[in-house]
Design a protein around this motif. Sequence first.
Motif, PDB file in Angstrom:
ATOM      1  N   ALA A 137      22.797  56.865 151.312  1.00 33.09           N
ATOM      2  CA  ALA A 137      22.942  56.097 152.493  1.00 33.09           C
ATOM      3  C   ALA A 137      24.477  55.759 152.413  1.00 33.09           C
ATOM      4  O   ALA A 137      25.137  55.650 151.384  1.00 33.09           O
ATOM      5  CB  ALA A 137      22.128  54.666 152.231  1.00 33.09           C
ATOM      6  N   ASP A 138      24.966  55.495 153.581  1.00 30.98           N
ATOM      7  CA  ASP A 138      26.297  55.022 153.601  1.00 30.98           C
ATOM      8  C   ASP A 138      26.642  54.242 155.070  1.00 30.98           C
ATOM      9  O   ASP A 138      25.519  53.985 155.301  1.00 30.98           O
ATOM     10  CB  ASP A 138      27.526  56.038 153.764  1.00 30.98           C
ATOM     11  CG  ASP A 138      27.330  56.765 155.149  1.00 30.98           C
ATOM     12  OD1 ASP A 138      26.470  56.449 156.004  1.00 30.98           O
ATOM     13  OD2 ASP A 138      28.177  57.654 155.235  1.00 30.98           O
ATOM     14  N   PHE A 139      27.448  53.596 155.052  1.00 30.75           N
ATOM     15  CA  PHE A 139      27.961  52.444 156.022  1.00 30.75           C
ATOM     16  C   PHE A 139      29.084  52.878 156.854  1.00 30.75           C
ATOM     17  O   PHE A 139      29.937  53.115 156.322  1.00 30.75           O
ATOM     18  CB  PHE A 139      28.240  51.098 155.399  1.00 30.75           C
ATOM     19  CG  PHE A 139      26.746  50.600 154.635  1.00 30.75           C
ATOM     20  CD1 PHE A 139      26.537  51.235 153.327  1.00 30.75           C
ATOM     21  CD2 PHE A 139      26.063  49.627 155.236  1.00 30.75           C
ATOM     22  CE1 PHE A 139      25.481  50.758 152.722  1.00 30.75           C
ATOM     23  CE2 PHE A 139      25.193  49.080 154.468  1.00 30.75           C
ATOM     24  CZ  PHE A 139      24.548  49.753 153.220  1.00 30.75           C
ATOM     25  N   VAL A 140      28.670  52.653 158.026  1.00 32.39           N
ATOM     26  CA  VAL A 140      29.806  52.929 159.251  1.00 32.39           C
ATOM     27  C   VAL A 140      30.124  51.644 159.912  1.00 32.39           C
ATOM     28  O   VAL A 140      29.187  50.932 160.102  1.00 32.39           O
ATOM     29  CB  VAL A 140      29.429  53.849 160.175  1.00 32.39           C
ATOM     30  CG1 VAL A 140      29.474  55.397 159.496  1.00 32.39           C
ATOM     31  CG2 VAL A 140      28.213  53.610 160.971  1.00 32.39           C
ATOM     32  N   SER A 141      31.387  51.468 160.093  1.00 30.84           N
ATOM     33  CA  SER A 141      31.627  50.151 161.204  1.00 30.84           C
ATOM     34  C   SER A 141      31.214  50.447 162.474  1.00 30.84           C
ATOM     35  O   SER A 141      31.432  51.591 163.118  1.00 30.84           O
ATOM     36  CB  SER A 141      33.311  50.052 160.984  1.00 30.84           C
ATOM     37  OG  SER A 141      33.913  51.018 161.300  1.00 30.84           O
ATOM     38  N   VAL A 142      30.778  49.406 163.002  1.00 28.45           N
ATOM     39  CA  VAL A 142      30.106  49.669 164.421  1.00 28.45           C
ATOM     40  C   VAL A 142      31.058  49.631 165.352  1.00 28.45           C
ATOM     41  O   VAL A 142      31.126  50.046 166.626  1.00 28.45           O
ATOM     42  CB  VAL A 142      28.986  48.677 164.724  1.00 28.45           C
ATOM     43  CG1 VAL A 142      28.656  48.347 166.115  1.00 28.45           C
ATOM     44  CG2 VAL A 142      27.844  48.546 163.723  1.00 28.45           C
TER      45      VAL A 142
END
Length: 360
Positions: free
Chosen positions: A65-70
Motif C-alpha cells: 500500500a502507498d498513499f498519494v495526495s489527492v
Amino acid sequence: MAPRGTPAPGPHSPISASLEDVDLWTEFYRVGTEMVITKSGRRMFPQCKIRLSGLVPYLKYVVLADFVSVDNFRYKWAKDQWEVAGKAEPQLPGRSYIHPDSPAYGSHWMKEPVSFHKMKLTNNTLDQHGHIILHSMHRYQPRFLVAQADDLFNVCWNLFQVFSFPQTVFISVTAYQNEQITKLKIDNNPFAKGFREQGRKPRRALRFSPGRGLTKERLRELVSSPEPERSGLTKEDAADQAEARGGSGPVSSSRFSPLWGPRELNQTEGPPGEAAGTSPGPYPVYRFQDFSPGLWEAVPGSDGRPRPEPEVRLPPHGPPYPAYGPEAGPGPWLVPALDGAAPGASADWAQRPILSYACW
DNA sequence: TCAACTAACACGTTTGAACGGC
DNA sequence: AGCCGTTCAAACGTGTTAGTTG
C-alpha cells in the motif's frame, strides 16, 4: 514454491479487489474522514482491509500500500468545514507499506481479507521506523498494489495491478477537527471504548503539559524549580487531580451533541465498494525515480552491482471515481476547481512513483 | 490572536508468557 | 513430553487536553 515458467495472468487478468468495511468507510467519508498522524506513528481507523480475488492460487504475490495526495492543496478547518488554506507542501519522498505476509501464494491472499492494520502514519519527516510519512492538513488516498513475485526482490513489475477506493480519501490531521469524526471513531474503534461512555471521569484538570516547545533545559528548570507548583498547579489543584483520578470527581459531560447519531446512508451517493484494477496494459511506461537503494542492498547475495531500473506502468490520469470538488455534492469539502482538470482530480497521480520507498 | 502541534495521561484492548491440568 | 485452556501483567492503541510555537 510456485513452479517457474507457469503461465502468469494475462494483461487483462481478472484480479479484483474490494474494500472491507465499506459501509464504515462510506460513513466516515460522508462526514469527511480525518486520520490522525503523530510523530511516533498512528494506525489508521477505519482500517485498510481489502479482499482480493482472481489471483492464481499457486503463484506468489506481493501486496503493498502507498498513499498519494489527492490534490495540490493544504487545508484548514474553518466554520465547521474544510477549506483550502493554500498550496500543498512539497511532496515527501513516497513510502510504501509492504504487507508483512508478502510474498505469499494467491490462495493465501484470497483466503481472507488482507489487512493493513499495522501500517502507521506519521508527520515526522525524519521517521526511521518505516512509517508512512504524510503532511498534516493534506488530503490523501491509499492505493493498494498487487504484483506477482516469487520474493520481495524479484517482483514481476509487468504484472501488477493498482486498486484504490474513493471512500478511503482522508485528510491527515494532528488533532481531530470535526467532532463528528471523533464521535464516529469512538463509537467504532474498540481501542477508544474508554471514551465512549458519558460517565467517564474528568482527567488532568490542571495537569502539567510540556507542550510543543519544551526543551530539555526548560524541563530541567521546571523540575528543579523551588516553587511548590508547576504550571500553576497548587497543592489544592493536585488534591483535586488526585480526587478526580480516584473516581469520586464530577462527571464530565459529552462534548457531542445528543442529536448526533448514526446517519442513514444515501446509497445513491455512496461510491462503489469495489475498485476496478488498473490494468497495466495501456499505461505509459514509468520508471522509478527514488527507489530506495537500501532495499536493494538488503538483497541476500547482493553483489552490489547496479540493477536495471524496473519498469512500472501507471495510470495516465487520476483514479476513475467521482470528483470531490463542489460538484461532488454536499460533502465536507470546500475545494476550488482546478484549471483545466476535473474537480478533485489528482494532479500528481501520474507523477508519483510506485514503491518509491518501501518499508515494512 | 489563533491555528497547528506536541506529549502525558486514563482507560480499554491485545498479546504473550507462565502456569496447571490432562 | 505435548497439548490445551486459563490467568495475568505488560505492551499497545485510543482520544483528551492544555501549553507552546510561529
